[in-house]
Design a protein around this motif. Structure first.
Motif, PDB file in Angstrom:
ATOM      1  N   SER A  87      10.946   9.457  -2.548  1.00 41.17           N
ATOM      2  CA  SER A  87      10.241   8.661  -3.553  1.00 41.17           C
ATOM      3  C   SER A  87      10.752   7.234  -3.437  1.00 41.17           C
ATOM      4  N   PHE A  88       9.912   6.261  -3.823  1.00 45.05           N
ATOM      5  CA  PHE A  88      10.216   4.852  -3.597  1.00 45.05           C
ATOM      6  C   PHE A  88      10.384   4.074  -4.895  1.00 45.05           C
ATOM      7  N   TYR A  89      11.461   3.288  -4.975  1.00 45.53           N
ATOM      8  CA  TYR A  89      11.613   2.249  -5.995  1.00 45.53           C
ATOM      9  C   TYR A  89      11.549   0.909  -5.278  1.00 45.53           C
ATOM     10  N   HIS A 136       7.057   4.733  -6.964  1.00 47.71           N
ATOM     11  CA  HIS A 136       6.031   5.655  -6.483  1.00 47.71           C
ATOM     12  C   HIS A 136       6.717   6.974  -6.153  1.00 47.71           C
ATOM     13  N   CYS A 137       6.309   8.031  -6.829  1.00 50.73           N
ATOM     14  CA  CYS A 137       7.028   9.299  -6.740  1.00 50.73           C
ATOM     15  C   CYS A 137       6.742  10.080  -5.466  1.00 50.73           C
ATOM     16  N   GLY A 138       5.659   9.752  -4.749  1.00 47.93           N
ATOM     17  CA  GLY A 138       5.278  10.659  -3.671  1.00 47.93           C
ATOM     18  C   GLY A 138       5.012  12.029  -4.265  1.00 47.93           C
ATOM     19  N   ASP A 139       5.717  13.058  -3.807  1.00 48.50           N
ATOM     20  CA  ASP A 139       5.586  14.386  -4.402  1.00 48.50           C
ATOM     21  C   ASP A 139       6.787  14.764  -5.263  1.00 48.50           C
ATOM     22  N   LEU A 140       7.531  13.771  -5.735  1.00 46.69           N
ATOM     23  CA  LEU A 140       8.591  14.051  -6.695  1.00 46.69           C
ATOM     24  C   LEU A 140       7.960  14.444  -8.029  1.00 46.69           C
ATOM     25  N   ASN A 141       8.243  15.655  -8.461  1.00 47.90           N
ATOM     26  CA  ASN A 141       7.683  16.142  -9.716  1.00 47.90           C
ATOM     27  C   ASN A 141       8.448  17.401 -10.121  1.00 47.90           C
ATOM     28  N   TRP A 142       8.306  17.774 -11.361  1.00 47.53           N
ATOM     29  CA  TRP A 142       8.831  19.054 -11.830  1.00 47.53           C
ATOM     30  C   TRP A 142       7.742  20.088 -11.563  1.00 47.53           C
ATOM     31  N   TRP A 143       7.787  20.671 -10.381  1.00 49.48           N
ATOM     32  CA  TRP A 143       6.744  21.605  -9.958  1.00 49.48           C
ATOM     33  C   TRP A 143       7.005  22.987 -10.568  1.00 49.48           C
ATOM     34  N   THR A 179      15.306   4.415  -1.999  1.00 51.37           N
ATOM     35  CA  THR A 179      14.647   5.708  -1.914  1.00 51.37           C
ATOM     36  C   THR A 179      15.458   6.766  -2.647  1.00 51.37           C
ATOM     37  N   PHE A 180      14.729   7.780  -3.079  1.00 51.04           N
ATOM     38  CA  PHE A 180      15.322   8.907  -3.774  1.00 51.04           C
ATOM     39  C   PHE A 180      14.751  10.192  -3.205  1.00 51.04           C
ATOM     40  N   ASP A 181      15.375  11.309  -3.540  1.00 47.23           N
ATOM     41  CA  ASP A 181      14.883  12.600  -3.082  1.00 47.23           C
ATOM     42  C   ASP A 181      13.506  12.892  -3.664  1.00 47.23           C
ATOM     43  N   SER A 182      12.883  13.906  -3.094  1.00 50.63           N
ATOM     44  CA  SER A 182      11.660  14.476  -3.632  1.00 50.63           C
ATOM     45  C   SER A 182      11.904  15.959  -3.858  1.00 50.63           C
ATOM     46  N   THR A 183      11.193  16.536  -4.800  1.00 58.92           N
ATOM     47  CA  THR A 183      11.277  17.976  -5.014  1.00 58.92           C
ATOM     48  C   THR A 183      10.340  18.728  -4.073  1.00 58.92           C
ATOM     49  N   ASP A 184       9.684  17.987  -3.174  1.00 58.30           N
ATOM     50  CA  ASP A 184       8.878  18.611  -2.132  1.00 58.30           C
ATOM     51  C   ASP A 184       9.383  18.110  -0.792  1.00 58.30           C
ATOM     52  N   GLU A 185       8.645  17.232  -0.127  1.00 54.80           N
ATOM     53  CA  GLU A 185       9.075  16.678   1.154  1.00 54.80           C
ATOM     54  C   GLU A 185       9.306  15.176   1.027  1.00 54.80           C
ATOM     55  N   ILE A 196       0.862  -1.183   0.000  1.00 51.05           N
ATOM     56  CA  ILE A 196       0.000   0.000   0.000  1.00 51.05           C
ATOM     57  C   ILE A 196       0.901   1.236   0.000  1.00 51.05           C
ATOM     58  N   PHE A 197       0.642   2.136  -0.943  1.00 51.13           N
ATOM     59  CA  PHE A 197       1.442   3.350  -1.074  1.00 51.13           C
ATOM     60  C   PHE A 197       0.607   4.590  -0.748  1.00 51.13           C
ATOM     61  N   ASP A 198       1.141   5.439   0.095  1.00 49.18           N
ATOM     62  CA  ASP A 198       0.631   6.788   0.370  1.00 49.18           C
ATOM     63  C   ASP A 198      -0.881   6.824   0.616  1.00 49.18           C
ATOM     64  N   PHE A 199      -1.333   5.961   1.520  1.00 49.13           N
ATOM     65  CA  PHE A 199      -2.748   6.017   1.897  1.00 49.13           C
ATOM     66  C   PHE A 199      -3.037   7.335   2.603  1.00 49.13           C
ATOM     67  N   TYR A 200      -4.071   8.011   2.117  1.00 49.36           N
ATOM     68  CA  TYR A 200      -4.493   9.289   2.672  1.00 49.36           C
ATOM     69  C   TYR A 200      -5.865   9.119   3.306  1.00 49.36           C
ATOM     70  N   LYS A 201      -6.802   8.609   2.512  1.00 49.23           N
ATOM     71  CA  LYS A 201      -8.132   8.311   3.021  1.00 49.23           C
ATOM     72  C   LYS A 201      -8.887   7.532   1.950  1.00 49.23           C
ATOM     73  N   THR A 202      -9.959   6.905   2.372  1.00 45.51           N
ATOM     74  CA  THR A 202     -10.918   6.377   1.408  1.00 45.51           C
ATOM     75  C   THR A 202     -11.926   7.496   1.108  1.00 45.51           C
TER      76      THR A 202
END
Length: 236
Positions: free
Chosen positions: A117-119, A129-136, A108-114, A21-27
Motif C-alpha cells: 500500500s502507498f503513502y 492508496h491501499c491497493g488490496d490492503l483491507n480487513w478481508w 510503502t506498507f504491507d497489504s493483507t493480500d499481495e 496515477i494509481f493502480d490503473f487496470y483498464k478504462t
C-alpha cells in the motif's frame, strides 16, 4: 488539485506540479464521465504511475506503453510485479520502504493480500492508496482465518500509525460488497486509528450504492466520504 476516478481501484490525481496515477487496470465504456486518459497523460507535468501489486485488476503492463520521448514519466511498482523491461525510470519497491522522486515522498506498507500500500506526499497533499490492503472478513471464513486476518490487519494499521505523522488528506480504500456485512469493517477501523480527512471508496465492482452506504455508516464523524456515481469522471 483534481482527482479522477478511472475504474475499480484506478485513480488519476493532478496537483500543481505533478500527475499521479494509481493502480490503473483498464478504462471502460460503462457508465462513464468526461475523463480522457490520453489527454491526462499529455502536458508538461511529471507523471508518476503507481501499481500496488501484480493482480490483473490492479496492474496492466499497458502502462509501460505510455512512455514517449516527450513525456516525463516514472513508475513505482510493487516488487512482486514481474516485467522484462527495466530502466532508470522504473522503480521497484517492497513493503515498509521509503522512496523520494523529485520532491515527492513515498512510503510503502504491507497489504493483507499481495504487494504493498502507498503513502504519498506531493505538493502539500497526502494520499494513501491501499491497493488490496483491507480487513478481508469473508462470510465463510473459519474462526482461524478470522483471527489471523484481524491480527494481520491491525498490525499493519499500527505500523501506519507509527510511520505516518501527518493527516491523510485522501484515503483510497476498498469497500468490496462481496464482503457483505463486513465490507466497512476495515475502513472504519482505519479511520478510528489514523487521522484522515476524505475517504475515496474503490474496489466496489460498479456497485456505486456502497458509497452512499458508507456515507451513512460514518455519519457524524469528522471524516467525509467523496461521493461519485460514474467511471472515468472527475470526483474532486
Amino acid at each position: 488539485m483534481k482527482v479522477y476516478y478511472i475504474y475499480h481501484s484506478g485513480f488519476a490525481v493532478e496537483t500543481d506540479n505533478f500527475k499521479l496515477i494509481f493502480d490503473f487496470y483498464k478504462t471502460t465504456n460503462y457508465n462513464v464521465g468526461e475523463f480522457d486518459l490520453e489527454k491526462f497523460l499529455d502536458g508538461d507535468k511529471k507523471i508518476i504511475v503507481f501499481s500496488s501489486h501484480s493482480h490483473g485488476d490492479h496492474f496492466n503492463p499497458e502502462i509501460l506503453n505510455w512512455r514517449r520521448p516527450d513525456r516525463n514519466i516514472s513508475y513505482v511498482l510493487s516488487d512482486d510485479i514481474n516485467i522484462k523491461e527495466k530502466d532508470e525510470n522504473i522503480h521497484f519497491i517492497e513493503s515498509n520502504s521509503s522512496l523520494e522522486l523529485d520532491v515527492i515522498k513515498i512510503k510503502t506498507f504491507d497489504s493483507t493480500d499481495e504487494g504493498v500500500s502507498f503513502y504519498v506526499e506531493c505538493d502539500n497533499y497526502t494520499f494513501f492508496h491501499c491497493g488490496d490492503l483491507n480487513w478481508w472478513y469473508w462470510p465463510d471464513d473459519t474462526l482461524e482465518e478470522i483471527q489471523y486476518m484481524k491480527n494481520y490487519y491491525t498490525e499493519i494499521v499500527d505500523n501506519i500509525q507509527r510511520r505516518v505523522d501527518k493527516k491523510i488528506d485522501f484515503l483510497f480504500y476498498p469497500v468490496d460488497p462481496r464482503l457483505e456485512d463486513n465490507m466497512f469493517l476495515g475502513v472504519t477501523y482505519f479511520i478510528e486509528n489514523i487521522n484522515v480527512d476524505k475517504i475515496i471508496p474503490m474496489h466496489f465492482w460498479n456497485n456505486f450504492d456502497v458509497i452512499k452506504q458508507l456515507k451513512e455508516k460514518i455519519k457524524g464523524r469528522k471524516e467525509s466520504v467523496v461521493y461519485f456515481d460514474k467511471n472515468m469522471s472527475r470526483i474532486l
